[in-house]
Design an enzyme around this catalytic site. Structure first.
Site, short mmCIF file in Angstrom:
data_model
loop_
_atom_site.label_atom_id
_atom_site.label_comp_id
_atom_site.label_asym_id
_atom_site.label_seq_id
_atom_site.Cartn_x
_atom_site.Cartn_y
_atom_site.Cartn_z
N ASP A 88 -4.43 37.15 59.12
CA ASP A 88 -4.40 35.77 58.62
C ASP A 88 -3.35 34.97 59.38
OD1 ASP A 88 -2.24 37.17 57.34
OD2 ASP A 88 -2.11 35.59 55.82
N GLU A 152 -0.63 38.07 54.60
CA GLU A 152 0.81 38.10 54.91
C GLU A 152 1.43 36.72 54.79
OE1 GLU A 152 4.65 38.20 56.85
OE2 GLU A 152 2.96 36.95 57.41
N1 BES Z 1 5.83 37.26 61.64
C1 BES Z 1 6.47 36.45 60.66
C2 BES Z 1 7.89 36.88 60.36
C3 BES Z 1 8.84 36.89 61.51
C4 BES Z 1 8.76 35.99 62.54
C5 BES Z 1 9.85 37.82 61.52
C6 BES Z 1 9.66 36.03 63.60
C7 BES Z 1 10.76 37.85 62.54
C8 BES Z 1 10.66 36.95 63.60
C9 BES Z 1 5.64 36.45 59.38
O1 BES Z 1 4.29 36.26 59.65
C10 BES Z 1 6.09 35.33 58.51
O2 BES Z 1 5.92 34.20 58.91
N2 BES Z 1 6.63 35.60 57.34
C11 BES Z 1 6.97 34.60 56.41
C12 BES Z 1 7.15 35.16 55.04
C13 BES Z 1 5.89 35.28 54.23
C14 BES Z 1 6.20 35.84 52.87
C15 BES Z 1 5.16 33.98 54.11
C16 BES Z 1 8.28 33.96 56.78
O3 BES Z 1 9.15 34.61 57.38
O4 BES Z 1 8.43 32.80 56.44
MN MN Z 2 3.62 37.41 61.18
MN MN Z 3 4.03 34.03 59.98
#
Ligand code: BES
Ligand code: MN
Ligand code: MN
Length: 456
Positions: A88, A152
């Site tokens: 996603d 995710e």
């Molecule tokens: N891949 C990201 C997280 C990320 C990006 C970690 C760059 C380290 C470096 C992930 O898809 C993401 O965006 N996570 C969200 C949290 C989620 C609960 C919506 C975030 O970090 O905001």
């Molecule tokens: Mn991600």
């Molecule tokens: Mn992300």
């Protein structure tokens, strides 16, 4: 290594074409409008896993979007690698800021521009192609399990249930995830920590309807003004988060940890230039790397109230809203922090408004080990492929499943990301370098090889 390079070279164009096909699906999990597309993406991922040689491929239903599972179990005596990723993507808005449409992948200057190119389609698909490569060249060194989810970006709320119910099927020695960034291709790095998240939404309500701002203004509290004041009070003059108890459980870094963290290559001037800012901002007493990697923070993610259409409308809005999230570091708990935020925000509301606070998804922080067999395998794989040992760093983002894998299955993760901070994740013009995509496909088989060797 030669064999790997040869296979990638011979299949380069197809690898890219397949990724483009994947990127064309607008698999936005946040917006129900895309439900059909998200489901089609899951089916596509399943098909590609099968074609690459995975057994028992299944599109596993959940209460939300399905989880795609597939495996290749070659030998019980070999270690098992569980590969996690997400198909996603974030919404592409605001669309007008994209130079080319978000779901029509376009190459410019060696970079693939598309929503999800780096986060996370381009990255998890490297694993599918690396797996194909190992199958085709008869070099699969470990048992492999794939678990690619579709929620995710909206908090993985159904994944916990799936993981608990499938603990046996998901049994593995390590979870391997490519969904983070490196410092640069010249300075390869491995993230060894992720922050947790507590995501809140607040509403400040004043009068029972929108009012004429001339007739009532000055005599009735304006919820937009009150909300801004309340939000402004959430940081003090040193940019500390001004919520009682917020830092209570935060562990300070040791002097050695601080030194190690700050020795990573980082150019503040380049950082500012890249972002178009004249000065950096943050909690007093901490460096930029400490602020994003090791300190908890609070950000307003959205704020709205009153009239925001064309032209002018003289209105005193009845309510004002904001989405506010907090990034958390080890020892903080997302439910505890959500609760203390709620209590605090309610307590600072003046008598002329009513305040509602609700909690969205959360996730727990993690620190991943650097003294494990899996970390050493990743280190060796990068050293071979990049000619340089990776630097351990701390990431500012969140991947809630990492803590869950640890808590529920007792399995630690390696954050084997090949993205760059400049990839514009969640922003317009997200990109992923073609170079990084191929580099990932070349490096991953080395991880499997070294993980098997070092596990003996
Ligand atoms: N891949 C990201 C997280 C990320 C990006 C970690 C760059 C380290 C470096 C992930 O898809 C993401 O965006 N996570 C969200 C949290 C989620 C609960 C919506 C975030 O970090 O905001
Ligand atoms: Mn991600
Ligand atoms: Mn992300």
């Amino acid at each position: 290594m030669q064999e790997i390079k040869k296979y990638v070279e011979e299949n380069k164009q197809r690898f890219l074409d397949e990724l483009f096909e994947l990127l064309r699906f607008p698999s936005v999990s946040a917006d129900p409008k895309y439900k059909g597309d998200v489901l089609k993406t899951a089916a596509f991922v399943a098909k590609k896993l099968k074609e690459a040689g995975a057994d028992n491929v299944e599109v596993c239903e959940t209460a939300g979007y399905p989880i795609v599972y597939g495996e290749k179990l070659v030998d019980e005596a070999l270690p098992t690698v569980l590969i996690y990723g997400h198909y996603d993507v974030q919404p592409a808005d605001p669309l007008e800021l994209w130079d080319t449409p978000p779901f029509e992948p376009t190459v410019r200057d060696g970079k693939i521009y598309a929503r999800g190119s780096a986060d996370d389609k381009g990255q998890f698909y490297m694993h599918v192609k690396a797996f194909e490569l190992m199958m085709q060249t008869n070099t699969l060194a470990c048992n492999v399990k794939f678990m690619i989810e579709g929620e995710e970006e909206v908090g993985s709320s159904n994944l916990g249930i799936f993981v608990k119910a499938n603990a046996e099927r998901l049994k593995a020695d390590v979870v391997l995830i490519s969904d983070t960034s490196m410092i640069s291709m010249e300075n390869p790095s491995i993230e060894t920590g992720l922050r947790g998240l507590a995501y809140m939404e607040v509403e400040v309500v004043g009068p029972n309807r929108d009012l004429h701002s001339g007739v009532y203004g000055g005599a009735v509290a304006n919820p937009a003004t009150i909300l801004c004041k309340m939000i402004a009070s959430l940081h003090d003059e040193n940019n500390h988060v001004n919520i009682p108890g917020f830092y209570d459980k935060v562990v300070e870094l040791t002097a050695d940890e601080k030194t190690a963290l700050n020795s990573a290559p980082f150019e503040l001037d380049e950082y500012k230039k890249d972002l178009g800012i004249d000065a950096e901002w943050g909690e007093k007493g901490f460096s930029t790397l400490e602020r994003t990697g090791t300190r908890p923070t609070l950000e307003v993610n959205g704020i709205w109230s009153g009239y925001i259409g064309e032209g002018a409308k003289t209105v005193l809005p009845s309510k004002a809203n904001a989405k506010i999230s907090m990034r958390l570091v080890p020892n903080q708990s997302s439910t505890e922090i959500a609760a203390i935020f709620q209590k605090h925000f309610e307590s600072i509301a003046p008598e002329f408004v009513k305040v509602k606070v609700m909690s969205h998804h959360g996730g727990e922080p993690v620190v991943t080990p650097t003294d494990s067999v899996a970390y050493r395998a990743a280190e060796k794989a990068i050293a071979d492929s990049f000619g340089k040992k990776p630097i351990p760093t701390r990431g500012g983002g969140s991947i809630p499943i990492v803590a869950l894998f640890e808590d529920v299955l007792g399995i630690k993760s390696v954050l084997f990301g090949f993205g760059l901070d400049s990839d514009a994740l969640h922003s317009p013009n997200e990109k992923y370098d073609i170079y990084n995509y191929y580099k990932g496909i070349e490096t991953l088989p080395l991880f499997h090889k070294y993980f098997a060797e070092l596990s003996k």
